[in-house]
Design an enzyme around this catalytic site. Structure first.
Site, mmCIF file in Angstrom:
data_model
loop_
_atom_site.group_PDB
_atom_site.id
_atom_site.type_symbol
_atom_site.label_atom_id
_atom_site.label_comp_id
_atom_site.label_asym_id
_atom_site.label_seq_id
_atom_site.Cartn_x
_atom_site.Cartn_y
_atom_site.Cartn_z
ATOM 1 N N HIS A 159 0.835 -1.213 0.000
ATOM 2 C CA HIS A 159 0.000 0.000 0.000
ATOM 3 C C HIS A 159 0.870 1.264 0.000
ATOM 4 O O HIS A 159 0.453 2.319 0.475
ATOM 5 C CB HIS A 159 -0.944 0.041 1.207
ATOM 6 C CG HIS A 159 -1.752 -1.210 1.373
ATOM 7 N ND1 HIS A 159 -3.007 -1.375 0.853
ATOM 8 C CD2 HIS A 159 -1.439 -2.367 1.997
ATOM 9 C CE1 HIS A 159 -3.457 -2.588 1.157
ATOM 10 N NE2 HIS A 159 -2.517 -3.214 1.845
ATOM 11 N N SER A 170 15.011 22.057 -15.932
ATOM 12 C CA SER A 170 13.808 22.862 -16.152
ATOM 13 C C SER A 170 14.187 24.131 -16.893
ATOM 14 O O SER A 170 15.273 24.679 -16.692
ATOM 15 C CB SER A 170 13.192 23.198 -14.797
ATOM 16 O OG SER A 170 12.437 24.391 -14.887
ATOM 17 N N LYS A 205 16.257 22.396 -10.843
ATOM 18 C CA LYS A 205 15.560 21.121 -11.094
ATOM 19 C C LYS A 205 16.411 20.080 -11.809
ATOM 20 O O LYS A 205 17.191 20.371 -12.694
ATOM 21 C CB LYS A 205 14.314 21.366 -11.971
ATOM 22 C CG LYS A 205 13.153 22.012 -11.300
ATOM 23 C CD LYS A 205 12.516 21.191 -10.168
ATOM 24 C CE LYS A 205 11.896 19.891 -10.612
ATOM 25 N NZ LYS A 205 10.662 20.104 -11.379
ATOM 26 N N GLU A 255 9.966 8.907 -16.573
ATOM 27 C CA GLU A 255 8.602 9.376 -16.872
ATOM 28 C C GLU A 255 8.196 9.018 -18.299
ATOM 29 O O GLU A 255 7.046 8.663 -18.563
ATOM 30 C CB GLU A 255 8.508 10.889 -16.668
ATOM 31 C CG GLU A 255 8.617 11.279 -15.218
ATOM 32 C CD GLU A 255 8.812 12.784 -15.047
ATOM 33 O OE1 GLU A 255 8.005 13.401 -14.366
ATOM 34 O OE2 GLU A 255 9.789 13.329 -15.610
#
Ligand code: ARG
Length: 473
Positions: A157, A278, A284, A291
């Site tokens: 979980h 970024s 970043k 992804e």
């Protein structure tokens, strides 16, 4: 461009409308141009054997096809331009090169031809996929061996469950891929038969030997029902399903990389070569490749549903709908193989932050099952022990006291592990978390990779030698 005269134009008074031509043509056939020619070479040899064409005609056709093979290997898209499909393009070029060319389509139809081309394409690309799977498995095995005793929380979980070794976790991904490999191997085995000779739908009045053509093409079996052989695209569904499952597995691995690279987890550092920045926030560093894997995994999954949607409700016998399974099929293989390749680079180069993982795994509450197990071993019923430890956990949370103190104050005699490794080592059951069990799992995994390598190597050699023989190499 003035449209070329179609090879089937005899019964027509007018040429096909250019818009209709563009609408119905198959430029994606570039992916199966080589396979189409290999199939045609085998067919020419089969016609020769049946005495339908002469030795000289067969030699002339085969030689021309071999030179067309070189041409399409260099630039298949250019070769196909302005043609309805690859079958027509090859036949037209062949006919321009060899006077015997117009005889090649005897005892054959584009309907058994496309079924054959797709089967050859699937066979070749399934082998490629299996190679990709093995290389990711090898990367996982290498990393698991380097992180044999690195501890981290095992999650259920997405909450701390029980501490485990990172090697255990990585080997779980290995096992998923092992099933992916076996799934493709069994697809290939089940689908390994030649449809050549089924013709348009009903076979032929020519005495061709379908056993001969299937053995030339390396198929151990041939079709037994010509209607089924020309309509069947189950092997396309199977391949798309297998790719979709691999993509699902990779998306799940990618999701972990993404979570683990966040500041909150900080379990991994992604190498610069596989991260992006970024455009506005100079600080970043994004887990971009992971992804992309997670997002692109949607493609093989939707390719599977694309194929199923086309096949749904189609009556038996070839229909042009079937032309459109190709894009999904090709996309499914292209995307899945790129996912595998990026996942391998990622797995090989990611840095594991051992200290941070161990720190996260060091919450004594996550050793609670080991305490329950000890109470059970000293004679208490499991449910009773669970209740007792559960109450101690609650008290520890309410008062901020250590679990071991709460337990000893309550008069419970149990050895609460002081470090996560102690808890991990207590679980020595088959496939469990102890180092001994991990060693066994690693040994098994190494022999699995070895076996897969041998099996794949042999299948690749069989495929290559079939192609080389037909190409006269
Ligand atoms: N180009 C078709 C395909 O890709 C094969 C041709 C089938 N036959 C026909 N009469 N249209 O599926």
């Amino acid at each position: 461009m003035k449209s070329k005269r179609d090879l089937w134009s005899g019964r027509f008074r007018k040429r096909l409308d250019p818009e209709a031509r563009a609408f119905s043509s198959s430029p994606e056939d570039a992916a199966i141009a080589r396979h189409d020619i290999i199939g045609s070479i085998a067919h020419a040899m089969t016609l020769r054997r049946a005495g339908i064409i002469s030795e000289r005609e067969s030699e002339e056709i085969v030689e021309a096809l071999r030179s067309i093979y070189k041409e399409v290997s260099a630039d298949a898209a250019e070769f196909l331009s302005g043609e309805e499909d690859v079958h027509m393009a090859v036949e037209r070029r062949l006919t321009s090169m060899s006077p015997a060319g117009p005889k090649l389509h005897t005892a054959r139809s584009r309907n058994d031809q496309i079924a054959l081309d797709l089967r050859l394409y699937v066979r070749e690309n399934s082998l490629r996929m299996m190679r990709g799977i093995i290389s990711l498995q090898k990367a996982l095995l290498r990393r698991a061996s380097g992180e044999r005793s690195t501890v981290l929380p095992g999650y259920t979980h997405l909450q701390h469950a029980q501490p485990v070794y990172l090697s255990h976790h990585l080997l779980a991904h290995f096992n998923r891929l092992e099933r992916d490999f076996r799934r493709i191997a069994s697809d290939m085995d089940r689908n390994c038969f030649s449809p050549l000779g089924a013709c348009a739908i009903a076979g032929t009045s020519h005495g061709i030997d379908v056993r001969y053509s299937s053995s030339l093409l390396g198929f151990p079996r041939h079709f037994s029902n010509s209607i089924d052989a020309t309509s069947d695209r189950d092997f396309v569904l199977d391949a798309c399903y297998s790719n979709a499952v691999t993509a699902l597995h990779l998306s799940s691995m990618a999701e972990e990389f993404i979570l683990w690279s966040s500041a909150e987890f900080s379990f991994i550092d992604i190498p610069d070569e596989l991260s992006t920045g970024s455009s506005i926030m100079p600080h970043k560093k994004n887990p971009d490749m992971a992804e992309h894997i997670r997002g692109l995994a949607s493609r093989p999954i939707s390719d599977l549903s694309g194929v199923a949607t086309i096949l749904h409700s189609l009556p038996l016998g070839y229909a042009s709908d079937l032309q459109h399974v190709k894009r999904y099929l090709f996309d499914s293989f292209e995307v899945t193989s790129s996912l595998l390749s990026v996942a391998s680079s990622f797995m090989s180069s990611v840095r594991f932050n051992r200290e941070r993982m161990r720190e996260a795994a060091s919450d004594p509450l996550s050793y609670s099952v080991e305490i329950v197990d000890q109470l059970v071993q000293s004679g208490m019923a499991f449910r009773e022990a669970h209740e007792l430890v559960g109450r101690a956990v609650l008290k520890s949370l309410d008062t901020g006291k250590a679990l071991s103190d709460v337990l000893s104050q309550a008069g419970v005699r149990a050895n609460v592990p002081s470090v996560p490794e102690e808890s991990v080592e207590m679980r020595g059951s088959e496939g469990g978390s102890s180092l001994e069990s991990i060693r066994k799992q690693m040994r098994r995994a190494s022999s699995v990779v070895e076996r897969e390598g041998r099996e794949l190597g042999a299948a690749e050699r069989r495929y290559e030698s079939m192609v080389d023989t037909l190409l006269g190499k």
